[in-house]
Design a protein around this motif. Sequence first.
Motif, PDB file in Angstrom:
ATOM      1  N   ALA A  71       0.791  -1.190   0.204  1.00 42.75           N
ATOM      2  CA  ALA A  71      -0.045  -0.146   0.091  1.00 42.75           C
ATOM      3  C   ALA A  71       1.035   1.325   0.005  1.00 42.75           C
ATOM      4  N   VAL A  72       1.912   1.130   0.990  1.00 38.28           N
ATOM      5  CA  VAL A  72       2.985   2.323   0.815  1.00 38.28           C
ATOM      6  C   VAL A  72       3.610   2.656  -0.716  1.00 38.28           C
ATOM      7  N   GLN A  73       3.972   1.561  -1.460  1.00 39.18           N
ATOM      8  CA  GLN A  73       4.248   1.709  -2.685  1.00 39.18           C
ATOM      9  C   GLN A  73       3.468   2.226  -3.613  1.00 39.18           C
ATOM     10  N   LYS A  74       2.169   1.601  -3.440  1.00 38.87           N
ATOM     11  CA  LYS A  74       1.129   2.204  -4.428  1.00 38.87           C
ATOM     12  C   LYS A  74       1.146   3.642  -4.395  1.00 38.87           C
ATOM     13  N   TRP A  75       0.638   4.118  -3.235  1.00 35.96           N
ATOM     14  CA  TRP A  75       0.687   5.436  -2.795  1.00 35.96           C
ATOM     15  C   TRP A  75       1.642   6.433  -3.407  1.00 35.96           C
ATOM     16  N   LEU A  76       2.987   5.836  -2.847  1.00 35.37           N
ATOM     17  CA  LEU A  76       4.283   6.594  -3.301  1.00 35.37           C
ATOM     18  C   LEU A  76       4.203   6.960  -4.719  1.00 35.37           C
ATOM     19  N   PHE A  77       3.904   5.857  -5.546  1.00 35.55           N
ATOM     20  CA  PHE A  77       4.207   6.129  -7.012  1.00 35.55           C
ATOM     21  C   PHE A  77       2.811   6.913  -7.471  1.00 35.55           C
ATOM     22  N   LYS A  78       1.830   6.983  -6.629  1.00 32.00           N
ATOM     23  CA  LYS A  78       0.654   7.692  -7.156  1.00 32.00           C
ATOM     24  C   LYS A  78       1.071   9.099  -6.857  1.00 32.00           C
ATOM     25  N   CYS A  79       1.813   9.447  -5.603  1.00 31.30           N
ATOM     26  CA  CYS A  79       2.327  10.655  -5.428  1.00 31.30           C
ATOM     27  C   CYS A  79       3.542  11.130  -6.245  1.00 31.30           C
ATOM     28  N   CYS A  80       4.076  10.211  -7.114  1.00 23.85           N
ATOM     29  CA  CYS A  80       4.982  10.695  -8.147  1.00 23.85           C
ATOM     30  C   CYS A  80       4.625  10.941  -9.378  1.00 23.85           C
ATOM     31  N   GLU A  81       3.262  10.971  -9.446  1.00 19.22           N
ATOM     32  CA  GLU A  81       2.742  11.287 -10.899  1.00 19.22           C
ATOM     33  C   GLU A  81       3.244  12.778 -11.236  1.00 19.22           C
ATOM     34  N   ARG A  82       3.588  13.554 -10.304  1.00 21.96           N
ATOM     35  CA  ARG A  82       4.200  15.084 -10.695  1.00 21.96           C
ATOM     36  C   ARG A  82       5.509  15.382 -10.334  1.00 21.96           C
ATOM     37  N   VAL A  83       6.274  14.292 -10.360  1.00 16.36           N
ATOM     38  CA  VAL A  83       7.688  14.283 -10.114  1.00 16.36           C
ATOM     39  C   VAL A  83       8.558  14.007 -11.193  1.00 16.36           C
ATOM     40  N   ILE A  84       9.525  14.976 -11.463  1.00 13.03           N
ATOM     41  CA  ILE A  84      10.652  15.028 -12.520  1.00 13.03           C
ATOM     42  C   ILE A  84      11.952  14.948 -12.045  1.00 13.03           C
ATOM     43  N   TYR A  85      12.740  13.830 -12.419  1.00 10.48           N
ATOM     44  CA  TYR A  85      14.195  14.019 -11.919  1.00 10.48           C
ATOM     45  C   TYR A  85      14.925  14.316 -13.300  1.00 10.48           C
ATOM     46  N   GLY A  86      15.602  15.356 -13.224  1.00  9.22           N
ATOM     47  CA  GLY A  86      16.367  15.796 -14.786  1.00  9.22           C
ATOM     48  C   GLY A  86      15.305  15.920 -15.498  1.00  9.22           C
ATOM     49  N   ASP A  88      13.332  13.390 -16.700  1.00  9.49           N
ATOM     50  CA  ASP A  88      12.557  12.077 -16.449  1.00  9.49           C
ATOM     51  C   ASP A  88      11.382  11.778 -15.679  1.00  9.49           C
ATOM     52  N   LYS A  89      10.202  11.412 -15.966  1.00  9.71           N
ATOM     53  CA  LYS A  89       9.064  11.436 -14.878  1.00  9.71           C
ATOM     54  C   LYS A  89       9.506  10.390 -13.950  1.00  9.71           C
ATOM     55  N   VAL A  90       9.332  10.346 -12.723  1.00 10.39           N
ATOM     56  CA  VAL A  90       9.659   9.281 -11.862  1.00 10.39           C
ATOM     57  C   VAL A  90       8.259   8.420 -11.709  1.00 10.39           C
ATOM     58  N   ASN A  91       8.416   7.354 -12.192  1.00  6.20           N
ATOM     59  CA  ASN A  91       7.379   6.342 -12.062  1.00  6.20           C
ATOM     60  C   ASN A  91       8.153   5.035 -12.126  1.00  6.20           C
ATOM     61  N   GLN A  92       7.172   4.141 -11.980  1.00 11.72           N
ATOM     62  CA  GLN A  92       8.118   2.614 -12.100  1.00 11.72           C
ATOM     63  C   GLN A  92       8.845   2.054 -13.031  1.00 11.72           C
ATOM     64  N   GLU A  97      15.386   0.986 -15.061  1.00 14.37           N
ATOM     65  CA  GLU A  97      16.525   1.063 -15.437  1.00 14.37           C
ATOM     66  C   GLU A  97      17.444   0.635 -14.046  1.00 14.37           C
ATOM     67  N   PRO A  98      18.106  -0.286 -14.144  1.00 13.32           N
ATOM     68  CA  PRO A  98      19.227  -0.771 -13.148  1.00 13.32           C
ATOM     69  C   PRO A  98      20.161   0.751 -12.367  1.00 13.32           C
ATOM     70  N   ASP A  99      20.508   1.425 -13.317  1.00 12.53           N
ATOM     71  CA  ASP A  99      21.052   2.497 -12.748  1.00 12.53           C
ATOM     72  C   ASP A  99      20.302   3.518 -11.912  1.00 12.53           C
TER      73      ASP A  99
END
Length: 139
Positions: A71-86, A88-92, A97-99
């Motif tokens: 449940a924590v993972q599910k909602w973390l990824f839901k809250c990541c829908e508006r997250v950008i790293y560099g 890239d969108k942060v999602n599963q 990518e292993p790196d």
Amino acid sequence: MLIEGKELSITPAGFADVFALKRALAVALKRDGIKLDLSGISIDTDNPMASEVGDIGGILDSILEVATDPAVQKWLFKCCERVIYGEDKVNQDFFEEPDNRQYYYPIMIEVVKVNLSPFFLKLNSLFSGLPEMIKNTQK
């Protein structure tokens, strides 16, 4: 915020998603708890840098138990829908990518902080008089 030279941009998620994350974290923490073993800690007050932390394995185990809760993972990824790293969108898919997996905890901790800290901003003022109240009741 920068992580290894790349900008981490976190826009808070919607209230319902954030509240669901807060609830999932609370349930996981209540179920699994945070286990602190302070027996291995030795603090040198004259030279704090010489202090010994001891074994932090119990704390790491607790964090991993909570962080891997479905449940924590599910909602973390839901809250990541508006997250950008560099760029890239942060999602599963980002973590396929292993790196990129080395950034999982640094990013997710920031996602939790950005989304949950507003719930606690005014708690300090609510409880600021509590020590004085307790002191007065003991007289």
